[in-house]
Design an enzyme around this catalytic site. Sequence first.
Site, short mmCIF file in Angstrom:
data_model
loop_
_atom_site.label_atom_id
_atom_site.label_comp_id
_atom_site.label_asym_id
_atom_site.label_seq_id
_atom_site.Cartn_x
_atom_site.Cartn_y
_atom_site.Cartn_z
N SER A 16 15.79 -22.17 11.40
CA SER A 16 14.76 -21.13 11.34
C SER A 16 14.84 -20.13 12.48
CB SER A 16 13.37 -21.76 11.32
OG SER A 16 13.13 -22.52 12.49
N ASP A 186 5.11 -22.73 20.30
CA ASP A 186 5.11 -24.14 19.94
C ASP A 186 6.23 -24.92 20.63
OD1 ASP A 186 7.35 -23.20 18.62
OD2 ASP A 186 6.76 -23.96 16.64
N HIS A 189 9.91 -22.40 18.31
CA HIS A 189 10.17 -21.10 17.69
C HIS A 189 9.87 -19.98 18.68
CE1 HIS A 189 9.47 -23.83 14.26
NE2 HIS A 189 10.47 -23.15 13.73
#
Length: 212
Positions: A16, A186, A189
């Site tokens: 991601s 977090d 990310h």
Amino acid sequence: MVHIEQNALVLFQGDSITDCGRNYEEPSSLGQGYALMAAARLSMEQPQKRLRFVNRGISGNRVVDLRGRWEEDCIRLDPTWVSILVGINETGRKYRQGEPTSVEAFYEGYRELLFQTREHTGARLILMEPFLLPVTEDKKEWREDLDPKIAAVRELSREFETLYVPLDGIFAAASSTIEMTYWAEDGVHPTPAGHALIAQSWLAAIQGRSML
């Protein structure tokens, strides 16, 4: 500075962090993160090279997922350069879903990706180590699983003589003067600033400079 060939195709691969919202229906989409930032800067600095960039990062991917799509999303593209950032999902799946990946499985799977790339494309490789900022107590526990995987990526970089971006150390150093959440809310990310830091570090590796 590392020589980048005329009309080179640079492939960004990973999870991601690389994906970063890219449009899967648009092959030229680079997402909104470090891949776009690095490609834009390098294209601006060397317009005469007419460099091409492709992002095939997919959110949630682990090494096992990359292996399943490597023929289509790497080999067939015949890239000149392959940049890989993967590893944090192996750790996250252990603590969130109880699905651990051993260091040995991670290493061997990753090594197979690199071997196939060298065997079938001759592309130059850029490995970026997975990183984690322990913004919460539970994230501190993740280090026990992630640290050996970072060591595995470093060993693979030595074995295959790749360019290397030590992101875990770079983020740790960047967090010494401002709170960790500035770079990744977090711990995993990146914020826009975090993505810019990755892009800068990636470009430094290309240019033969150290960020540490």
